[in-house]
Design an enzyme around this catalytic site. Structure first.
Site, short mmCIF file in Angstrom:
data_model
loop_
_atom_site.label_atom_id
_atom_site.label_comp_id
_atom_site.label_asym_id
_atom_site.label_seq_id
_atom_site.Cartn_x
_atom_site.Cartn_y
_atom_site.Cartn_z
N TRP A 109 32.64 -4.86 -23.51
CA TRP A 109 31.18 -4.83 -23.35
C TRP A 109 30.91 -5.77 -22.17
CZ3 TRP A 109 26.58 -2.76 -24.93
CH2 TRP A 109 25.42 -3.49 -24.67
N LYS B 61 7.99 -4.61 -35.93
CA LYS B 61 9.20 -4.64 -36.77
C LYS B 61 8.91 -4.01 -38.13
CE LYS B 61 12.16 -5.21 -34.65
NZ LYS B 61 11.51 -5.05 -33.40
N ASN C 137 37.64 -11.66 -25.99
CA ASN C 137 36.25 -11.40 -26.37
C ASN C 137 35.55 -12.75 -26.33
OD1 ASN C 137 33.81 -10.57 -27.41
ND2 ASN C 137 34.49 -10.77 -29.53
N GLY C 138 34.49 -12.84 -25.54
CA GLY C 138 33.73 -14.09 -25.46
C GLY C 138 33.26 -14.32 -24.04
N CYS D 13 32.76 -7.33 -26.98
CA CYS D 13 34.07 -6.71 -26.81
C CYS D 13 34.82 -6.66 -28.14
CB CYS D 13 34.90 -7.53 -25.82
SG CYS D 13 34.09 -7.81 -24.27
N ARG E 73 30.95 -1.48 -31.93
CA ARG E 73 30.53 -2.74 -31.28
C ARG E 73 29.94 -2.48 -29.90
NH1 ARG E 73 33.33 -7.24 -33.57
NH2 ARG E 73 33.41 -8.36 -31.60
N LYS F 66 17.24 4.48 -30.09
CA LYS F 66 17.51 3.10 -29.62
C LYS F 66 17.04 2.92 -28.18
CE LYS F 66 18.93 -1.08 -29.67
NZ LYS F 66 18.06 -2.05 -30.36
N HIS G 108 -14.83 -8.32 -34.88
CA HIS G 108 -15.55 -7.34 -34.02
C HIS G 108 -15.28 -5.93 -34.46
CE1 HIS G 108 -16.90 -10.48 -31.30
NE2 HIS G 108 -15.72 -11.02 -31.44
N GLU H 37 8.12 -0.09 -37.85
CA GLU H 37 9.16 0.86 -37.41
C GLU H 37 10.26 1.03 -38.45
OE1 GLU H 37 11.30 -0.10 -33.85
OE2 GLU H 37 11.09 -2.24 -34.16
N GLU I 230 5.00 -8.54 -32.34
CA GLU I 230 6.40 -8.19 -32.65
C GLU I 230 6.60 -8.08 -34.15
OE1 GLU I 230 8.56 -6.91 -31.05
OE2 GLU I 230 10.39 -7.16 -32.20
C1 AGP Z 1 12.04 -2.32 -30.70
O1 AGP Z 1 12.36 -2.68 -32.06
C2 AGP Z 1 11.94 -0.85 -30.52
N1 AGP Z 1 13.17 -0.25 -30.94
C3 AGP Z 1 11.40 -0.40 -29.17
O2 AGP Z 1 10.05 -0.79 -29.15
C4 AGP Z 1 12.07 -0.96 -27.89
O3 AGP Z 1 11.78 -2.34 -27.77
C5 AGP Z 1 11.45 -0.22 -26.68
O4 AGP Z 1 11.78 1.14 -26.78
C6 AGP Z 1 11.92 -0.76 -25.33
O5 AGP Z 1 13.30 -0.56 -25.20
P1 AGP Z 1 14.06 -1.32 -24.02
O6 AGP Z 1 13.92 -2.78 -24.27
O7 AGP Z 1 15.49 -0.84 -24.12
O8 AGP Z 1 13.42 -0.92 -22.71
#
Ligand code: AGP
Length: 612
Positions: free
Chosen positions: A76, A489, A102-103, A2, A27, A607, A508, A492, A485
């Site tokens: 939020w 990271k 906010n909190g 928030c 935010r 996103k 393999h 991407e 992961e």
């Molecule tokens: C993560 O860094 C990516 N931006 C992407 O893989 C993301 O995790 C994926 O699109 C899933 O999104 P969601 O968690 O909103 O479902």
């Protein structure tokens, strides 16, 4: 999370508040509102669900709301759906107290119960309404004035807050109180401003005070006065903000991603505290009963991207702790397969946005089969959250950077909490183990912070990888899930090709790609697999690989093999992803930075992938 703003002075407040809220839109929010007190001491509250534009139109861009003292809020949602009733400002029944917050007030339910016994009624689902009415209760019961009433409320509540409060008996004045949530106060030409963050007041003043935890402030035309929790006056010195507006949105960080990496300790703590009460996990708000838990025959985790990687961690942790068979599925594959689900299956859907098309489609398919669904989601009121049978909200707050960090970390926390609760209810762990695991979970925020405090070494090593074409991550068991992961990271946001490999699988085929200088990151946080992975690292080293090792303190023999070693604090081995992922997030970020890329907005990515 928030955003709050406040103003008192000679000018009309409403448009200053709206402008301040517009500077906090980054935010993330789902509703907004303002409260303004006019010269006659009358306070008007206007709230609107949706974008700030709706509130601007409702108030005719502030012109329809008169007065020179007011507070504002962008919400939020954490407790209660996005709605006008749940939007701030919140008020006591007689408008004696009006406030924005906010909190997270962790013990708001018990406070509501206490107040209900004293005649209070509640119109919203929020924790904020509880603290507003608690302040009103103390104000009337002890008649000690605003500072006394707020101080008593601060002692009574558990959680985090940045509060801005107006009292009917004190027109023209705003009272502030803070614990853990950010707040700054600015003074300029007899006008006083407050906000969650610098951008909201940067147009009006660069002369700000940082209110500290458990402190209060009184803003009025004559300036600002600070108080400690005992109500004693304290002196503070102002600082001059030198940031430009854009960097101010990122709290001084170069990118939202770096800011969100640093928000992980608090996001993790908030998520733990949302269900851990007095050392026990309370799933009552989540809705998964002990009877449900005892009836689970298998678990299928369905997700995409980083959320899928959380599922990979969950598979190892749940199977090891709760002895329930777990399968992890990519949503885009799962939704088109002939899924032979047992009637006693529990399907867990993990999604930060709660809107990912493939995951949402998988949820709908499974529900049609009458299978129970459990969602782990960050955005309150999102489609997946609304349509799943049960939802556990992560409390990461809004995540702006496309590459997820703090949301991923809070999803891990929920996975651990679910695993521990499943194991306890099904009798796989005893009371002592249960308490020990929960206690260890609560140490993760400070351990994450310790890693963040030592990030310079990662930045140095990242500069060595910036020109690489291929980078491999290898690990076994939970370490393999961490590699997935770390590799994503890096890919991407730096556009360097990377693969995560189960360390035992490399020979393999893929080991043929290793040549002189190929960077390989080995993750070794699982004691019983440590020597096995070392062997795999020696295999690639003998073919010329340039090795980074990531392990826990004490495994210093790794330095005999790795060219560069990163250590993370010890924790229960089920929880090591929460620590090991942080250096990998930082590594990806600093490689992206070294390549001059925009880590927040990587090419080709969105996103939230709301299309197939
Ligand atoms: C993560 O860094 C990516 N931006 C992407 O893989 C993301 O995790 C994926 O699109 C899933 O999104 P969601 O968690 O909103 O479902």
């Amino acid at each position: 999370m928030c955003g709050i703003v406040g103003f008192t002075g000679k000018k009309q407040a409403a448009d200053i508040l709206l402008d301040g809220l517009s500077k906090l839109e980054y935010r993330g929010y789902d509703s907004a509102g303002i409260a303004v007190t006019d010269d006659a001491g009358q306070t008007e509250v206007v709230k609107a669900k949706g974008r700030l534009k709706v509130l601007e139109e409702k108030t005719d861009w502030g012109r329809a709301v008169k007065g020179s003292c007011g507070i504002g809020h962008t919400r939020w949602a954490t407790h209660g759906e996005p709605s006008e009733d749940n939007a701030h400002p919140h008020i006591s029944d007689d408008m004696n107290v009006v406030a924005v917050h906010n909190g997270i007030i962790e013990n708001y339910q018990e406070i509501k119960q206490k107040l209900s016994k004293n005649g209070y009624v509640f119109y919203s689902q929020t924790d904020t309404e509880a603290i507003v009415k608690l302040i009103d209760y103390y104000y009337k019961k002890y008649n000690g004035g605003p500072i006394d009433a707020i101080a008593k409320a601060m002692v009574r509540v558990r959680g985090s807050y940045a509060l801005a409060v107006m009292f009917k008996d004190y027109p023209g004045e705003i009272y502030a109180a803070r614990k853990d949530s950010p707040m700054i106060i600015g003074i300029e030409n007899g006008e006083a401003y407050l906000a969650s963050d610098v951008p909201a007041i940067l147009n009006h003043t660069r002369n700000v005070y940082y209110i500290d935890n458990l402190e209060m402030a009184r803003l009025s035309e004559s300036g600002v006065q600070f108080y400690n929790i005992d109500g004693d006056i304290i002196e503070k010195t102002s600082v001059e903000i030198k940031w430009d507006a854009k960097s101010a949105e990122k709290g001084g960080y170069a990118h939202f991603m770096l800011k969100e990496i640093h928000e992980q300790p608090k996001a993790v703590a908030d998520t733990i505290n949302s269900v851990v009460k007095d050392g026990k996990i309370d799933f009552s708000e989540v809705g998964l009963s002990d009877e449900d838990i005892k009836g689970i025959g298998e678990i299928i985790i369905v997700a995409c991207g980083s959320s899928y990687h959380v599922g990979m961690v969950g598979q190892y942790v749940i199977e090891d702790m709760a002895k329930i068979p777990v399968r992890v599925e990519l949503a885009s594959e799962f939704r088109y397969r002939t899924n032979l689900l047992r009637k006693d299956a529990l399907v867990v859907l993990i999604s930060q946005s709660g809107e990912t098309a493939d995951t949402l489609a998988a949820l709908r398919d499974v529900k049609q089969q009458g299978i129970k669904t459990f969602a782990i989601v960050n955005v309150v009121g999102s489609s997946i959250a609304r349509e799943a049978d049960n939802v556990f909200y992560t409390l990461a707050g809004p995540e702006i950077a496309v590459a997820t960090t703090k949301a991923y970390s809070t999803q891990l926390i929920v996975t651990y909490l679910l695993s521990v609760q499943l194991a306890k209810v099904r009798g796989e762990i005893n009371d002592e183990e249960y308490s020990s695991l929960i206690k260890e979970l609560t140490t993760l925020p400070e351990k994450i912070q310790k890693i963040l405090d030592d990030k310079e070494r990662i930045q140095w090593f990242a500069s060595k990888l910036a020109n690489q074409k291929n980078i491999f991550f290898i690990g076994r068991g939970i370490d393999y899930a961490i590699c997935l992961e770390g590799s994503l990271k890096l890919k991407e946001i730096s556009y360097i090709h990377s693969e995560a490999y189960a360390a035992g699988e490399l020979k393999h085929g893929t080991i043929s790609l290793i040549e002189s200088g190929t960077p390989v990151v080995g993750v070794l946080t699982q004691n019983d697999l440590f020597e096995k992975t070392i062997s795999n690292m020696v295999e690639v080293k003998s073919r010329g690989a340039y090795l980074m090792g990531l392990t826990t303190y004490g495994h210093y023999n790794l330095e005999d093999t790795a060219d560069f070693t990163v250590y993370v604090p010890h924790t229960d081995e089920h929880f090591t992803p929460s620590l090991a992922v942080v250096p990998l997030q930082l590594l990806a970020y600093y490689v992206s930075l070294a390549k001059g890329l925009d880590a927040d907005k990587p090419r080709n990515l969105a996103k939230s992938v709301t299309v197939e």
